[in-house]
Write an enzyme that holds these catalytic residues in place. Structure first.
Site, PDB file in Angstrom:
ATOM      1  N   THR A 117       4.726  -8.748  18.679  1.00  0.00           N
ATOM      2  CA  THR A 117       4.495  -9.044  17.200  1.00  0.00           C
ATOM      3  C   THR A 117       5.603  -9.661  16.622  1.00  0.00           C
ATOM      4  O   THR A 117       6.839  -9.502  17.089  1.00  0.00           O
ATOM      5  CB  THR A 117       4.470  -7.482  16.351  1.00  0.00           C
ATOM      6  N   ASP A 177       5.627  -7.667   9.773  1.00  0.00           N
ATOM      7  CA  ASP A 177       7.044  -7.498   9.048  1.00  0.00           C
ATOM      8  C   ASP A 177       7.164  -5.797   9.143  1.00  0.00           C
ATOM      9  O   ASP A 177       6.348  -5.111   8.259  1.00  0.00           O
ATOM     10  CB  ASP A 177       6.879  -7.993   7.831  1.00  0.00           C
ATOM     11  N   ASN A 233      12.339  -3.133  18.465  1.00  0.00           N
ATOM     12  CA  ASN A 233      13.348  -4.298  18.484  1.00  0.00           C
ATOM     13  C   ASN A 233      13.759  -5.007  17.694  1.00  0.00           C
ATOM     14  O   ASN A 233      14.906  -5.534  17.303  1.00  0.00           O
ATOM     15  CB  ASN A 233      12.903  -5.427  19.853  1.00  0.00           C
ATOM     16  N   SER A 269      19.028   0.133  19.761  1.00  0.00           N
ATOM     17  CA  SER A 269      20.170   0.291  19.088  1.00  0.00           C
ATOM     18  C   SER A 269      21.409  -0.356  19.305  1.00  0.00           C
ATOM     19  O   SER A 269      20.978  -1.669  19.317  1.00  0.00           O
ATOM     20  CB  SER A 269      20.712   1.934  19.093  1.00  0.00           C
ATOM     21  N   TYR A 321      25.345  -2.318   9.394  1.00  0.00           N
ATOM     22  CA  TYR A 321      24.636  -2.467  10.584  1.00  0.00           C
ATOM     23  C   TYR A 321      25.061  -1.020  11.352  1.00  0.00           C
ATOM     24  O   TYR A 321      23.990  -0.425  11.887  1.00  0.00           O
ATOM     25  CB  TYR A 321      25.075  -3.667  11.276  1.00  0.00           C
ATOM     26  N   LYS A 352      22.283   1.727  12.608  1.00  0.00           N
ATOM     27  CA  LYS A 352      22.065   2.097  13.992  1.00  0.00           C
ATOM     28  C   LYS A 352      22.545   3.690  14.214  1.00  0.00           C
ATOM     29  O   LYS A 352      21.834   4.279  15.029  1.00  0.00           O
ATOM     30  CB  LYS A 352      22.995   1.261  14.887  1.00  0.00           C
ATOM     31  N   THR A 410      22.116 -13.248  23.146  1.00  0.00           N
ATOM     32  CA  THR A 410      20.817 -13.349  22.328  1.00  0.00           C
ATOM     33  C   THR A 410      21.249 -14.022  21.081  1.00  0.00           C
ATOM     34  O   THR A 410      22.201 -14.804  20.987  1.00  0.00           O
ATOM     35  CB  THR A 410      20.320 -12.128  22.043  1.00  0.00           C
TER      36      THR A 410
END
Length: 269
Positions: free
Chosen positions: A30, A54, A77, A128, A142, A146, A177
């Site tokens: 997705t 979304d 994710n 996480s 952030y 988490k 990433t």
């Protein structure tokens, strides 16, 4: 196994989809724009289902889960960072991070749970971060998202264990990433913070993109192995930096606990 992955267009989500498909697994991939997954559909037309999602849109969450069919493994994710001291952040930036990283993950989890519970089995992987254990100055919201995801997921693991559903909280350190690239949002700096810890983190992140020590392929393989293992831990740190930083945090926290234990216990009297 049939895997449902949010945020499959980039980062860990993309690498995980590619790795699973190469192993012969079935993937529901997705993304906000499913056209970003067209190459996967072309390469694995019988093994991948690409869906728009979304995670902040309740209607899309329900539609994607309904279209996916039976889900064996959910991987939450989708998410992004927000760099800036707490005072520097706008209300809109704060709400966006919490909506995606926390509320979106919980919404998808809640949508998938009824079918897993009915089948008495399944696995939920919550992406996480080392930032879900250690709150870096300059990355407060952030960390908020988490830390909260970890607390909810720890409680969830106990709630669903009687139904044969397992939960794994993944805590990566720095990996190569898009996290420090297109997945990172930035607040407008306030000069007073530039020479302090928040400014130091901002400067550090500006130099790290693409230079992180972590290999996303190895990380994804470790996550997949944990799902297949009957003895996987609740928390899975990934990368040397994550292990060393989390170990140091827990040791310091335990030392603080022991230092105030006598006073703390006396509060019961």
């Amino acid at each position: 196994m049939r895997w449902f992955i949010t945020g499959s267009s980039a980062g860990f989500g993309r690498v995980m989809a590619e790795t699973l498909l190469a192993r012969g697994e079935t993937v529901v991939a997705t993304a906000r724009d499913p056209l970003a997954l067209a190459d996967l559909v072309d390469k694995y037309p019988d093994a991948v289902l690409a869906l728009p999602l979304d995670v902040t849109d309740p209607d899309q969450v329900r539609a994607a889960v309904d279209a996916a069919g039976p889900i064996d493994v959910l991987v939450n994710n989708a998410g992004h960072g927000l760099l800036g001291a707490l005072e520097e952040l706008s209300d809109e930036q704060i709400h966006e991070v919490l909506a995606v990283n926390l509320l979106g993950a919980l919404a998808v989890t809640r949508a998938v749970l009824p079918q897993m519970r009915a089948r008495r089995g399944g696995h939920i992987v919550q992406m996480s971060s080392v930032g879900g254990v250690i709150g870096n100055p300059g990355h407060a919201i952030y960390a908020t998202s988490k830390f909260a995801l970890e607390g909810a997921s720890e409680a969830l693991s106990g709630e669903v264990a009687p139904f044969g559903i397992r939960v794994t909280i993944v805590e990566p350190g720095p990996f190569r990433t898009e996290f420090l690239g297109r997945s990172m949002r930035r607040a407008t700096p306030i000069p007073d913070y530039e020479d302090g810890p928040a400014g130091v983190l901002r400067a550090l992140f500006a130099t790290q993109h693409g230079q992180q020590p972590g290999d996303p392929v190895r990380a994804v393989e470790a996550i997949i192995d944990a799902v297949h293992s009957p003895s996987a831990p609740l928390r899975l740190p990934l990368g040397r930096a994550a292990v060393e930083r989390i170990r140091a945090k827990l040791r310091a926290q335990l030392a603080d606990l022991e230092a105030c234990a006598e006073v703390a216990i006396a509060a019961d009297r």
